[in-house]
Design a protein around this motif. Structure first.
Motif, PDB file in Angstrom:
ATOM      1  N   PRO A  89       0.841  -1.211   0.000  1.00 38.37           N
ATOM      2  CA  PRO A  89       0.000   0.000   0.000  1.00 38.37           C
ATOM      3  C   PRO A  89       0.877   1.263   0.000  1.00 38.37           C
ATOM      4  O   PRO A  89       2.082   1.187   0.219  1.00 38.37           O
ATOM      5  N   GLN A  90       0.239   2.400  -0.208  1.00 38.23           N
ATOM      6  CA  GLN A  90       1.006   3.649  -0.359  1.00 38.23           C
ATOM      7  C   GLN A  90       1.823   3.994   0.885  1.00 38.23           C
ATOM      8  O   GLN A  90       2.889   4.593   0.777  1.00 38.23           O
ATOM      9  N   ASP A  91       1.328   3.613   2.066  1.00 37.53           N
ATOM     10  CA  ASP A  91       2.086   3.929   3.293  1.00 37.53           C
ATOM     11  C   ASP A  91       2.966   2.755   3.746  1.00 37.53           C
ATOM     12  O   ASP A  91       3.571   2.801   4.816  1.00 37.53           O
ATOM     13  N   GLY A  92       3.027   1.685   2.940  1.00 42.32           N
ATOM     14  CA  GLY A  92       3.790   0.491   3.333  1.00 42.32           C
ATOM     15  C   GLY A  92       5.282   0.760   3.468  1.00 42.32           C
ATOM     16  O   GLY A  92       5.859   1.578   2.754  1.00 42.32           O
ATOM     17  N   GLU A 135       6.314   5.559   4.334  1.00 42.23           N
ATOM     18  CA  GLU A 135       6.712   4.240   4.889  1.00 42.23           C
ATOM     19  C   GLU A 135       6.384   4.147   6.385  1.00 42.23           C
ATOM     20  O   GLU A 135       7.173   3.678   7.199  1.00 42.23           O
ATOM     21  N   SER A 136       5.191   4.622   6.727  1.00 38.84           N
ATOM     22  CA  SER A 136       4.774   4.648   8.136  1.00 38.84           C
ATOM     23  C   SER A 136       3.813   3.505   8.472  1.00 38.84           C
ATOM     24  O   SER A 136       3.403   3.339   9.614  1.00 38.84           O
ATOM     25  N   GLY A 137       3.453   2.715   7.451  1.00 34.86           N
ATOM     26  CA  GLY A 137       2.473   1.647   7.662  1.00 34.86           C
ATOM     27  C   GLY A 137       3.114   0.296   7.949  1.00 34.86           C
ATOM     28  O   GLY A 137       4.204   0.210   8.520  1.00 34.86           O
ATOM     29  N   SER A 138       2.432  -0.775   7.529  1.00 34.48           N
ATOM     30  CA  SER A 138       2.905  -2.146   7.786  1.00 34.48           C
ATOM     31  C   SER A 138       4.179  -2.438   7.001  1.00 34.48           C
ATOM     32  O   SER A 138       4.467  -1.794   5.990  1.00 34.48           O
ATOM     33  N   LEU A 226       4.332 -11.242  10.811  1.00 30.25           N
ATOM     34  CA  LEU A 226       4.374  -9.958  10.122  1.00 30.25           C
ATOM     35  C   LEU A 226       3.111  -9.711   9.303  1.00 30.25           C
ATOM     36  O   LEU A 226       2.553  -8.617   9.297  1.00 30.25           O
ATOM     37  N   ALA A 227       2.648 -10.729   8.584  1.00 33.37           N
ATOM     38  CA  ALA A 227       1.524 -10.568   7.662  1.00 33.37           C
ATOM     39  C   ALA A 227       0.185 -10.359   8.371  1.00 33.37           C
ATOM     40  O   ALA A 227      -0.823 -10.086   7.709  1.00 33.37           O
ATOM     41  N   GLU A 228       0.157 -10.461   9.705  1.00 35.24           N
ATOM     42  CA  GLU A 228      -1.083 -10.160  10.431  1.00 35.24           C
ATOM     43  C   GLU A 228      -1.489  -8.697  10.220  1.00 35.24           C
ATOM     44  O   GLU A 228      -2.662  -8.345  10.351  1.00 35.24           O
ATOM     45  N   GLU A 229      -0.505  -7.850   9.899  1.00 33.44           N
ATOM     46  CA  GLU A 229      -0.778  -6.422   9.684  1.00 33.44           C
ATOM     47  C   GLU A 229      -1.158  -6.103   8.237  1.00 33.44           C
ATOM     48  O   GLU A 229      -1.472  -4.966   7.915  1.00 33.44           O
ATOM     49  N   TRP A 230      -1.096  -7.099   7.345  1.00 32.30           N
ATOM     50  CA  TRP A 230      -1.358  -6.842   5.919  1.00 32.30           C
ATOM     51  C   TRP A 230      -2.858  -6.875   5.632  1.00 32.30           C
ATOM     52  O   TRP A 230      -3.363  -7.765   4.959  1.00 32.30           O
ATOM     53  N   LYS A 231      -3.557  -5.873   6.088  1.00 32.35           N
ATOM     54  CA  LYS A 231      -5.022  -5.868   5.915  1.00 32.35           C
ATOM     55  C   LYS A 231      -5.420  -5.734   4.447  1.00 32.35           C
ATOM     56  O   LYS A 231      -6.533  -6.070   4.059  1.00 32.35           O
TER      57      LYS A 231
END
Length: 389
Positions: A89-92, A135-138, A226-231
């Motif tokens: 995503p854009q904030d990833g 780059e503030s997201g997951s 890690l992927a628990e945050e990949w909504k």
């Protein structure tokens, strides 16, 4: 319709067949088996289930592309051609966490990492119409393999390696990883109806992994991924359903005979604490006991162990006597099997017999041997017989 992915599960070299069987048992189709990794096909649910249930994989990667590259320009263009916007995503937060190169013209990990990052930024700039990423997201860390100029790119879904089950807070001098211990147990015919003893139990890893298998306890139940945050890719519901499935399958009331000994009382205490942390302390009998006291009245048991192999020079002189004692105590047991991983190349000589099978295994960078001394199979029980083995 659910989207399917190619998933890559790296493992210890030599353990690919064990991991392949595990993945097949989970219900997924194998795409390929290579040195140190198995690729399989699955959906978003497969990402959750493989992380939670696989005992012998080191991590699970979501494969996003592969291409050939002999120059850095080809590496840049091949990376930029991947549809990163479908995954990040854009904030990833994204970076190349690890790059490895075998028999390839591009071999500098740091150069590979920086060029691929630049290519990803270029692609995502165009996709999102921005010049800068917060780059503030997951997190979406990449792992990249180059083999014979073929580049394979995967996003790490796991985070901390899967050998970090969450139960081992205290370790002994030469611990074996949880994933390797599980793989070695799965290479033997041991099952929950058979006695299991580790006379050099150390941190208790073999015994804890065996108890978890006996209780059908998923190794990833007590940790996060890690992927628990990949909504954007995996609904939270998938993780909840996988954990519910793991809870439903577990049976910690299963009756087993699993025993661990060590000559060092502090080590035994640590092993017991680790077993308690894993929720299987009631299934394992730990005791401070020297190797010379190893005995058991029943037949058809198993020893699975990781004895000392003299990492330090001053310890090497004790090895002939130690392995002579292992051979002696094993010989005194009635119809038992012995499975032993060690780096000591003269183990068979001092034990006084040759192993039925011997398998070379790299434990990290250390060359070790998995010696397999196979006892007879117990007679088949008739229905209604009690378990004597």
């Amino acid at each position: 319709m659910k989207k399917t992915f190619e998933l890559i599960a790296p493992c210890h070299f030599g353990m690919e067949a064990v991991l392949k069987r595990e993945i097949t048992d989970l219900g997924y189709d194998i795409a390929s088996v290579e040195d140190g990794r198995v690729t399989f096909i699955g959906d978003d649910e497969a990402i959750c289930r493989s992380n939670v249930f696989l005992r012998t994989a080191e991590r699970v990667l979501l494969k996003v592309g592969s291409f050939s590259a002999e120059t850095f320009e080809e590496l840049f263009q091949g990376t930029r051609a991947i549809c990163w916007e479908e995954y990040i995503p854009q904030d990833g937060k994204f970076w190349v966490a690890k790059a490895s190169s075998i028999k390839s013209k591009l071999f500098s990990p740091s150069d590979i990492q920086s060029i691929m990052k630049k290519a990803m930024v270029e692609r995502l700039k165009g996709a999102y119409g921005v010049e800068w990423f917060p780059e503030s997201g997951s997190s979406y860390p990449l792992r990249v393999f180059l083999h014979k100029d073929q580049v394979t790119v995967g996003i790490d879904t796991t985070g901390d390696s899967l050998h970090k089950r969450g139960y081992r807070t205290l370790t002994s001098k030469a611990p074996i990883t949880e994933t390797l211990a599980a793989a070695l147990i799965l290479l033997t015919p041991w099952n929950k109806d058979r006695i299991l003893v580790d006379p050099f139990c150390g941190s208790g890893t073999f015994l804890i992994e065996a108890a978890m298998m006996a209780a059908n306890m998923a190794p990833g139940m007590n940790r996060s991924f890690l992927a628990e945050e990949w909504k954007n890719l995996i609904p939270r519901k998938c993780w909840y359903e996988t954990m519910d499935e793991a809870s439903d399958l577990m049976d910690t009331n299963v009756k087993v005979d699993i025993q661990g000994y060590d000559i060092d009382g502090e080590i035994v205490k640590a092993a017991r604490a680790n077993a308690e942390s894993a929720g299987v302390d009631h299934m394992i009998h730990f005791q401070q006991r020297p190797l010379t006291a190893l005995s058991h009245p029943k037949k058809y048991g198993f020893i699975i162990t990781n004895p000392p192999y003299g990492e330090r020079i001053e310890e090497k002189k004790n090895l002939p006597e130690l392995y002579r004692q292992i051979g002696e105590r094993y010989k005194a047991l009635d119809a038992w099997s012995l499975y032993m991983i060690t780096a000591y190349e003269e183990a068979e000589k001092y034990m006084g017999r040759k192993a039925d099978k011997n398998r070379k295994i790299y434990n990290g960078m250390m060359k070790t041997y998995f010696y397999q001394f196979m006892g007879p199979k117990p007679p088949r029980r008739k229905a209604g017989d009690s378990v004597e083995e």
